[in-house]
Design a protein around this motif. Structure first.
Motif, PDB file in Angstrom:
ATOM      1  N   GLU A   1       0.764  -1.312   0.150  1.00  0.00           N
ATOM      2  CA  GLU A   1       0.024  -0.088  -0.025  1.00  0.00           C
ATOM      3  C   GLU A   1       0.876   1.438  -0.111  1.00  0.00           C
ATOM      4  OE1 GLU A   1      -3.756   2.158   2.707  1.00  0.00           O
ATOM      5  OE2 GLU A   1      -2.743   0.322   3.436  1.00  0.00           O
ATOM      6  N   HIS A   2       1.730   1.213   0.689  1.00  0.00           N
ATOM      7  CA  HIS A   2       2.803   2.444   0.852  1.00  0.00           C
ATOM      8  C   HIS A   2       3.469   2.773  -0.501  1.00  0.00           C
ATOM      9  CE1 HIS A   2       5.376   5.419   2.936  1.00  0.00           C
ATOM     10  NE2 HIS A   2       6.384   4.914   2.438  1.00  0.00           N
ATOM     11  N   LEU A   3       3.854   1.567  -1.037  1.00  0.00           N
ATOM     12  CA  LEU A   3       4.459   1.948  -2.379  1.00  0.00           C
ATOM     13  C   LEU A   3       3.352   2.269  -3.434  1.00  0.00           C
ATOM     14  CD1 LEU A   3       6.720   1.207  -4.698  1.00  0.00           C
ATOM     15  CD2 LEU A   3       5.583  -0.751  -5.038  1.00  0.00           C
ATOM     16  N   LEU A   4       2.125   1.494  -3.758  1.00  0.00           N
ATOM     17  CA  LEU A   4       1.386   1.730  -4.707  1.00  0.00           C
ATOM     18  C   LEU A   4       0.516   3.173  -4.451  1.00  0.00           C
ATOM     19  CD1 LEU A   4       0.326  -1.781  -5.774  1.00  0.00           C
ATOM     20  CD2 LEU A   4       1.975   0.035  -6.881  1.00  0.00           C
ATOM     21  N   TYR A   5       0.308   3.399  -3.218  1.00  0.00           N
ATOM     22  CA  TYR A   5      -0.808   4.403  -3.025  1.00  0.00           C
ATOM     23  C   TYR A   5      -0.149   5.656  -2.447  1.00  0.00           C
ATOM     24  CZ  TYR A   5      -4.974   6.568  -0.966  1.00  0.00           C
ATOM     25  OH  TYR A   5      -5.996   7.265  -0.759  1.00  0.00           O
ATOM     26  N   GLU A   6       0.914   5.553  -1.868  1.00  0.00           N
ATOM     27  CA  GLU A   6       1.617   6.674  -1.450  1.00  0.00           C
ATOM     28  C   GLU A   6       2.865   7.310  -1.885  1.00  0.00           C
ATOM     29  OE1 GLU A   6       2.112   6.345   2.957  1.00  0.00           O
ATOM     30  OE2 GLU A   6       0.091   5.390   3.169  1.00  0.00           O
ATOM     31  N   ARG A   7       3.945   6.250  -2.571  1.00  0.00           N
ATOM     32  CA  ARG A   7       5.154   6.710  -3.046  1.00  0.00           C
ATOM     33  C   ARG A   7       5.244   6.874  -4.397  1.00  0.00           C
ATOM     34  NH1 ARG A   7       9.787   6.190  -0.072  1.00  0.00           N
ATOM     35  NH2 ARG A   7       9.518   6.962   2.370  1.00  0.00           N
ATOM     36  N   LEU A   8       4.540   6.021  -5.375  1.00  0.00           N
ATOM     37  CA  LEU A   8       4.954   5.850  -6.741  1.00  0.00           C
ATOM     38  C   LEU A   8       4.438   7.209  -7.534  1.00  0.00           C
ATOM     39  CD1 LEU A   8       5.610   3.572  -8.441  1.00  0.00           C
ATOM     40  CD2 LEU A   8       3.356   3.165  -9.069  1.00  0.00           C
ATOM     41  N   TYR A   9       3.518   7.922  -7.301  1.00  0.00           N
ATOM     42  CA  TYR A   9       3.245   8.910  -7.997  1.00  0.00           C
ATOM     43  C   TYR A   9       4.095  10.433  -7.703  1.00  0.00           C
ATOM     44  CZ  TYR A   9       0.812  11.054  -3.923  1.00  0.00           C
ATOM     45  OH  TYR A   9       0.558  11.337  -2.662  1.00  0.00           O
TER      46      TYR A   9
ATOM     47  N   ALA B   1      -3.347  15.616 -12.061  1.00  0.00           N
ATOM     48  CA  ALA B   1      -2.714  16.747 -12.366  1.00  0.00           C
ATOM     49  C   ALA B   1      -2.326  17.499 -11.178  1.00  0.00           C
ATOM     50  CB  ALA B   1      -3.707  17.944 -13.217  1.00  0.00           C
ATOM     51  N   ASP B   2      -2.842  17.179 -10.010  1.00  0.00           N
ATOM     52  CA  ASP B   2      -2.752  18.015  -8.679  1.00  0.00           C
ATOM     53  C   ASP B   2      -1.697  16.999  -8.012  1.00  0.00           C
ATOM     54  OD1 ASP B   2      -4.357  15.791  -8.478  1.00  0.00           O
ATOM     55  OD2 ASP B   2      -5.317  16.661  -6.315  1.00  0.00           O
ATOM     56  N   LEU B   3      -1.080  15.817  -8.647  1.00  0.00           N
ATOM     57  CA  LEU B   3      -0.129  14.929  -7.905  1.00  0.00           C
ATOM     58  C   LEU B   3       1.176  14.861  -8.522  1.00  0.00           C
ATOM     59  CD1 LEU B   3      -2.581  12.192  -6.516  1.00  0.00           C
ATOM     60  CD2 LEU B   3      -1.837  14.125  -5.100  1.00  0.00           C
ATOM     61  N   VAL B   4       1.336  15.604  -9.633  1.00  0.00           N
ATOM     62  CA  VAL B   4       2.552  15.747 -10.183  1.00  0.00           C
ATOM     63  C   VAL B   4       3.854  16.233  -9.474  1.00  0.00           C
ATOM     64  CG1 VAL B   4       1.747  15.639 -12.447  1.00  0.00           C
ATOM     65  CG2 VAL B   4       2.210  17.678 -11.421  1.00  0.00           C
ATOM     66  N   THR B   5       4.925  16.058  -9.367  1.00  0.00           N
ATOM     67  CA  THR B   5       6.099  16.886  -8.944  1.00  0.00           C
ATOM     68  C   THR B   5       6.758  17.320 -10.180  1.00  0.00           C
ATOM     69  OG1 THR B   5       7.328  14.569  -9.171  1.00  0.00           O
ATOM     70  CG2 THR B   5       6.418  15.223  -6.868  1.00  0.00           C
ATOM     71  N   TRP B   6       7.810  18.141  -9.956  1.00  0.00           N
ATOM     72  CA  TRP B   6       8.142  19.060 -10.853  1.00  0.00           C
ATOM     73  C   TRP B   6       9.015  18.359 -11.859  1.00  0.00           C
ATOM     74  CZ3 TRP B   6       6.161  23.203 -11.737  1.00  0.00           C
ATOM     75  CH2 TRP B   6       5.718  24.388 -10.658  1.00  0.00           C
ATOM     76  N   PRO B   7       9.833  17.143 -11.553  1.00  0.00           N
ATOM     77  CA  PRO B   7      10.440  16.519 -12.418  1.00  0.00           C
ATOM     78  C   PRO B   7       9.553  15.501 -13.458  1.00  0.00           C
ATOM     79  CG  PRO B   7      11.541  16.146 -10.283  1.00  0.00           C
ATOM     80  CD  PRO B   7      10.197  16.838 -10.205  1.00  0.00           C
ATOM     81  N   ARG B   8       8.206  15.091 -12.836  1.00  0.00           N
ATOM     82  CA  ARG B   8       7.340  14.429 -13.564  1.00  0.00           C
ATOM     83  C   ARG B   8       6.409  15.231 -14.420  1.00  0.00           C
ATOM     84  NH1 ARG B   8       2.673  12.011 -10.917  1.00  0.00           N
ATOM     85  NH2 ARG B   8       2.354  11.454 -12.777  1.00  0.00           N
TER      86      ARG B   8
END
Length: 313
Positions: free
Chosen positions: A61-69, A126-133
């Motif tokens: 859950e930590h990987l797929l729901y909280e970290r990946l994006y 769109a609200d969950l991107v980071t600058w590199p993404r």
């Protein structure tokens, strides 16, 4: 920096896992998602056995729901469901290695399948991107050869020369053309979106740095048990170690987006990817409070508890 001792960057067993899958006649899983999954699992703070991350419901859950994006931008044409498929392949491999019983395998498989679907949706928000993404998407949309570092830098220089309104319009275009799913939060022309992306980017990079240092400390504990001395970087001043971790985090983030891009945004083009400090955050919150107070004052003057004032009222 004695890299063989400190071993900051993960050296995943992706090649071994792909070879096992082929030998088992399984449907192939894309290599890039698999490497990202293995690295992020290892850096997530969970236990690692013989180079394989321990799989638990919390870790999945930590990987797929909280970290990946926070970190990965799927390559063009790549199915975002590949990340969940990579986790399921690892689950089956660990079952074959007798690290999971049949009941845990079945439960984790089901969790990885639906969490993988959730992750695919989060990667499009769109609200969950980071600058590199975000800049990875812009570079691809512009047709830039992202494997050419000089071309990436030249595009960033040209983008920096644009007025802020044009840059915001380019961000918004990714939602308008369906590259990202729009979110009703005011968009790029409101300060909240830029603030949130900057905060998420800063937090993601710091988490990665901490994960790399934790991983290195675990490896160094093995040296201690063998009676070997600590590397010079850890014998006193930790500055060199922290700098190495920061550099390794930027390089690793580039493997999940565009090589070299995260470092360019931090070191050469910070104005294109602002990461607000506490002063900027406080100023933004103060502006919101002032706006709310102004609206409340108008409502009291008009004798309304809320809502628009109609004609003639």
């Amino acid at each position: 920096m004695e890299d063989e001792d400190l071993r900051l960057a993960p050296r995943t067993k992706a090649a071994d896992l792909l070879a096992w899958a082929e030998a088992q006649g399984r449907e192939p899983v894309a290599g890039a998602p698999l490497r990202a999954v293995l690295a992020l699992l290892e850096l997530g703070g969970g236990r690692v056995h013989d180079g394989w991350p321990e799989l638990t419901s919390a870790a999945v859950e930590h990987l797929l729901y909280e970290r990946l994006y926070l970190y990965v931008q799927p390559e063009p044409g790549q199915d975002p469901l590949a990340y969940g498929a990579a986790v399921r392949l690892l689950i089956d491999h660990q079952r074959a290695a007798k690290r999971l019983n049949a009941k845990r395998q079945e439960r984790l498989h089901a969790e990885a399948e639906w969490q993988g679907e959730v992750a695919a949706g989060l990667l499009r928000r769109a609200d969950l991107v980071t600058w590199p993404r975000l800049y990875t998407l812009l570079l691809r949309a512009a047709g830039v050869d992202t494997g050419d570092g000089a071309a990436v830098r030249a595009w960033l220089e040209g983008f920096r020369a644009l007025p802020e309104e044009e840059r915001s319009a380019a961000f918004s275009a990714l939602e308008e053309d369906g590259t990202l799913d729009p979110v009703d939060d005011g968009g790029w022309y409101a300060g909240a979106r830029t603030l949130a992306v900057g905060m998420a980017t800063d937090g993601a990079r710091r988490l990665l740095e901490q994960g790399l240092m934790r991983r290195s400390y675990r490896n160094l504990a093995e040296l201690t048990t063998l009676g070997r001395p600590m590397p010079d970087e850890l014998a006193g001043d930790f500055g060199a170690f922290e700098e190495a971790a920061a550099l390794a985090a930027l390089e690793l983030a580039g493997t999940w987006t565009v090589p070299g891009l995260p470092g360019l945004l931090v070191n050469e083009f910070p104005e294109l990817a602002p990461e607000p400090g506490q002063a900027e955050i406080d100023a933004y919150l103060a502006g919101l409070e002032q706006a709310d107070g102004s609206e409340d004052g108008h409502e009291q003057e008009d004798g309304h508890a809320g809502g628009p004032v109609g004609p003639g009222e």
